[in-house]
Design an enzyme around this catalytic site. Structure first.
Site, PDB file in Angstrom:
ATOM      1  CD1 TRP A 174     170.280 -69.416  73.482  1.00  0.00           C
ATOM      2  CD2 TRP A 174     172.409 -69.891  73.974  1.00  0.00           C
ATOM      3  NE1 TRP A 174     170.608 -68.707  74.613  1.00  0.00           N
ATOM      4  CE2 TRP A 174     171.917 -68.970  74.947  1.00  0.00           C
ATOM      5  CE3 TRP A 174     173.725 -70.321  74.092  1.00  0.00           C
ATOM      6  CZ2 TRP A 174     172.692 -68.493  76.000  1.00  0.00           C
ATOM      7  CZ3 TRP A 174     174.495 -69.838  75.151  1.00  0.00           C
ATOM      8  CH2 TRP A 174     173.984 -68.952  76.092  1.00  0.00           C
ATOM      9  CG  ASP A 175     167.298 -71.849  75.895  1.00  0.00           C
ATOM     10  OD1 ASP A 175     167.834 -70.999  75.180  1.00  0.00           O
ATOM     11  OD2 ASP A 175     166.399 -71.582  76.714  1.00  0.00           O
TER      12      ASP A 175
ATOM     13  CD  GLU B 205     168.424 -62.148  75.525  1.00  0.00           C
ATOM     14  OE1 GLU B 205     167.491 -61.911  76.316  1.00  0.00           O
ATOM     15  OE2 GLU B 205     168.366 -63.016  74.629  1.00  0.00           O
TER      16      GLU B 205
ATOM     17  CE  LYS C 297     167.320 -62.106  80.231  1.00  0.00           C
ATOM     18  NZ  LYS C 297     166.745 -62.209  78.887  1.00  0.00           N
ATOM     19  CD  GLN C 298     171.265 -65.103  79.410  1.00  0.00           C
ATOM     20  OE1 GLN C 298     170.392 -64.319  79.061  1.00  0.00           O
ATOM     21  NE2 GLN C 298     171.249 -66.377  79.067  1.00  0.00           N
TER      22      GLN C 298
HETATM   23  C1  BGC Z   1     167.582 -65.686  77.580  1.00  0.00           C
HETATM   24  C2  BGC Z   1     168.087 -66.435  76.369  1.00  0.00           C
HETATM   25  C3  BGC Z   1     167.267 -67.700  76.203  1.00  0.00           C
HETATM   26  C4  BGC Z   1     165.765 -67.407  76.161  1.00  0.00           C
HETATM   27  C5  BGC Z   1     164.915 -68.662  76.159  1.00  0.00           C
HETATM   28  C6  BGC Z   1     166.080 -65.427  77.426  1.00  0.00           C
HETATM   29  O1  BGC Z   1     165.603 -64.756  78.553  1.00  0.00           O
HETATM   30  O2  BGC Z   1     168.259 -64.462  77.730  1.00  0.00           O
HETATM   31  O3  BGC Z   1     169.446 -66.769  76.543  1.00  0.00           O
HETATM   32  O4  BGC Z   1     167.643 -68.356  75.031  1.00  0.00           O
HETATM   33  O5  BGC Z   1     165.412 -66.664  77.312  1.00  0.00           O
HETATM   34  O6  BGC Z   1     165.148 -69.446  77.290  1.00  0.00           O
END
Ligand code: BGC
Length: 770
Positions: free
Chosen positions: A358-359, A489, A602-603
């Protein structure tokens, strides 16, 4: 965190021999051209710490899934970005011993990535165990003009001895992936050829049967004079081909090898023609010559920079950081091939596998919208349209019906290949980002017709998924969504993740709005889409409306914040400042259950939603949520700080914006998360770019007009960036006292600066007081 890269505006410089950091530097100085790329490995043998890596776009291997406990619905395989045959090898032998810097005393060392020209150079002075001293001086690039080619100028000087230098330029397909589930090698040899000063290996991937031909040709010069008639001994072993030449040298002599290489894949050539075509491509490239190819490389990069550079004056670390990010993005994805996408590690490492997350939609699209031709961003959307069938199959495997589409979390060809239940089955918000990207593209370009061509079908599939994924709660009298993982996550299997519920509701509404728009403006296409998707205009549309209107969105009215999930407030809420330094990063120090129970994020999650849908919320709401969630965010995903920069600028929290900006822009350069050695965080680099343009530049698109509300960080004296917008091209320059708009095109443009409309004439350079 490390701080060994020299701060420089245009170069990434490592100026000391630090073998312990070699893998980090190999990642940082990676080079590529959108078609292929490689880590900054040494040409000669190196037995020290190294992660050898060469990559060819689109070539992958489906590695049979290995999990502790199989869950029904898991994909059969994980698509690995494949470490591909290498063309860089040049072995050097002196007195029958292979030169290996790990076995020498290295008295001088320098590795430089020149971002202005896309060139990697290295200089080393090595004292061999025998006491003989050599100097190595190499220059290497992956051509962005001839994107199947690369070249090396490799010079060796015999500093204090006379004798024989044996050199073996080669191509090598005997490659291992660091990341393999079953310790297999993924390449088989198809054929090889060694003749004169040339060597070729055609290799085939197991299972996927991609063929890749890797070839090389070289010329030798001693003290500036070409050696015409040398004898090249053929070196062949399984999946490897090279030529050894012995050259007598005297003290102070310099032997230079010009090595030209070509890498062709069956993605672009018929398999039966690969070897022949590889020879032809190589012949043409060699004829061009090293100096000309290098000059073209430099010109092509100058052109790229003239379109996408961001200038920051007064802060070299910030300038280097942003250029590094722009450089890596430009060498990862050029948008020329609609089958390709932007992997989280690009051509710099294997980790994460797959090429598409999804990035791409959530973070990378704006970079290409602003810096490239409109077709590049469009290609990224069409890529997902092409995979709609697979997204429908993917949803079917999980029990969804009637054309509901669930796009994969990780993919190479449209099939899901991620296999952790909490992500594969639950991190479904990814579907929302794909719909959002369609909206974002249309908002930016005005190309609403895209809906009738490709967009609407995708939106219907996505909306169908959401309407089946929610369920009615009698208790709440609302539609709810259970068992999800939001962007954060560090919480799994939660109920009513605000971000996921919000984006689901938005997707349904946007699909309905798009249906109406296509019906009004393109009736024949509308009829064709309705027929193709079996869309029930009465029943389905009514059901969608009911669901979107009654979607549950958790919030706490007293605190005035949206809730990341139903029970977020039950957690022991504390600030990241309460953590001991030795606890961080949490993902390396704490057990998983402890992370899940904690409040640490986390984000960006709720904040990700506020960033996407900013116009739907007032400034106070954004501030309250930011102030609530920011202190609990550990930013252990590289995708996180950029969203915080943009929102911090929006609410005027500039110190936080600057802190987050430095973190995102120098994430890899300073190895913030202790993982640069695995490769670079390519997709988050687009986020860094957004931090400047949407954060400090305050760029927004509203009602077909572009707005800027710039802020210049204290330590900067100037910030300048270019933007393409609907056929116009402009440069925005912000100084301590002025905001300047330079219209780079021949048509007048209308922009909003700090909320005021400004009409800027063709080629006009308007200077305004701040
Ligand atoms: C992130 C995801 C991301 C993936 C690839 C993961 O650590 O939590 O949001 O899509 O890394 O960049």
């Amino acid at each position: 965190m490390k701080n060994y890269i020299v701060h420089d505006e245009w170069k990434i410089i490592e100026n000391q021999w630090r073998p312990e950091y070699n893998e980090i530097s190999e990642s940082l100085c990676s080079i590529g051209n959108g078609r292929m790329g490689q880590r900054a490995n040494f040409e000669e043998t190196f037995t020290g710490k190294t992660l050898k890596g060469s990559y060819v776009a689109g070539v992958y291997y489906p590695d049979k899934t290995k999990v502790g406990w199989w869950k029904n619905g898991y994909p059969e395989y994980f698509a690995k970005v494949l470490n591909a045959p290498s063309w860089i090898g040049i072995d050097v032998e002196i007195d029958g011993k292979i030169v290996d810097l790990a076995q020498c005393e290295v008295s001088e060392f320098e590795r430089i990535l020149d971002m202005k020209q896309g060139i990697l150079t290295r200089k080393a002075t090595a004292i061999l165990p025998s006491g003989k001293i050599i100097q190595i001086d190499s220059t290497r690039f992956c051509s962005i003009v001839d994107d199947e080619c690369g070249a090396i100028r490799y010079a060796i000087t015999a500093v204090n001895f006379s004798g024989k230098l044996s050199v073996t330029p080669s191509v090598d397909a005997d490659i291992s992936n660091k990341d393999t589930n079953w310790d297999e090698k993924f390449w088989n040899e198809v054929s090889k050829l060694v003749k004169n000063a040339q060597a070729y290996v055609v290799a085939e991937t197991k299972k996927t049967a991609f063929h890749v031909a890797t070839g090389m040709k070289f010329r030798l010069y001693l003290n500036g004079q070409e050696i015409e008639d040398f004898v090249a001994f053929r070196r062949k072993r399984d999946k490897y081909a090279g030529c050894t030449v012995d050259v007598p040298v005297t003290e102070g002599s310099e032997l230079v090898i010009y090595k030209y290489a070509a890498v062709l894949s069956s993605e672009n050539h018929a398999k039966e023609d690969l070897l022949k075509n590889c020879q032809e491509v190589l012949k043409k490239f060699e004829k061009k010559g090293f100096d000309k190819a290098l000059a073209e490389q430099s010109e092509a990069w100058a052109d790229k920079w003239s379109k996408s550079d961001i200038v920051i004056e007064g802060d070299v670390a910030a300038q280097q950081g942003i250029r590094f990010n722009i450089f890596q993005l430009n060498q990862t994805y050029t948008g020329e091939d609609e089958r390709l996408n932007i992997g989280p590690k690009g051509f710099t490492g294997e980790k994460y596998g797959g090429s598409t997350y999804w990035d791409t939609e959530a973070y990378c699209l704006p970079f290409y919208l602003c810096n490239a031709d409109q077709k590049v961003a469009r290609n990224l959307l069409v890529y997902r349209h092409k995979q709609l069938g697979k997204a429908i199959e993917n949803a079917q495997k999980l029990g969804f019906t009637e054309g509901a589409a669930l796009y994969p979390m990780v993919t190479m060809n449209g099939e899901e290949c991620h296999n952790e239940w909490e992500i594969t089955f639950e991190e479904i918000h990814r579907n929302g980002a794909i719909a959002y990207a369609i909206y974002d593209y249309i908002r930016y370009t005005g190309d609403q017709k895209y809906l009738s061509e490709y967009g609407l079908e995708v939106l219907i599939g996505i909306a169908r998924f959401w309407t089946q994924r929610v369920h009615w709660s009698k208790y709440r009298n609302k539609y709810v969504m259970h068992g999800v993982t939001g962007p954060n996550e560090y919480e799994n299997n939660v109920n009513n993740n605000w971000y996921t519920n919000y984006i689901a509701k938005w997707c349904i509404e946007y699909a309905l709005e798009s249906l109406r728009w296509v019906e009004t403006h393109y009736p024949p296409q509308y009829a064709a889409i309705v027929e193709k998707t079996h869309f029930d205009t009465n029943k389905e549309a009514t059901n969608w409306e009911d669901i979107s209107q009654a979607m549950f969105l958790p919030e706490d009215k007293d605190l005035g914040v949206f809730l990341q999930q139903d029970s977020f407030l039950d957690k022991d809420l504390m600030s990241v400042d309460d953590l001991r330094p030795e606890d961080r990063p949490l993902n390396q120090k704490w057990s998983w259950d402890r992370i899940l129970r904690s409040c640490f994020i986390k984000q960006a999650d709720v904040l990700q939603g506020l960033y996407f849908f900013e116009d739907n919320f007032d400034g106070d709401t954004i501030k309250r949520n930011f102030d609530f969630y920011e202190p609990m965010t550990v930013h252990e995903s590289s995708l996180s700080p950029c969203v915080h920069v943009i929102l911090a600028c929006k609410i005027g929290n500039y110190p936080k914006a600057m802190e987050m900006y430095l973190r995102t822009s120098r994430l890899d350069l300073d190895d913030y998360n202790n993982d640069t050695e695995d490769g670079l965080h390519i997709t988050s680099m687009a986020g860094t770019w957004m931090s400047v343009i949407k954060g400090f530049g305050g760029m927004r698109v509203r009602d077909g007009k572009v707005h800027f509300t710039p802020y210049l960080p204290e330590s900067w004296t100037k910030m300048a960036f270019k933007v393409r917008f609907r056929g116009a091209s402009m440069e925005i320059i912000v100084t301590k006292t002025t905001i300047e708009v330079e219209n780079l095109g021949g048509e007048a443009i209308d922009v909003f600066i700090n909320g005021q409309p400004r009409h800027i004439g063709p080629h006009e350079h308007r200077v305004m007081e701040r």
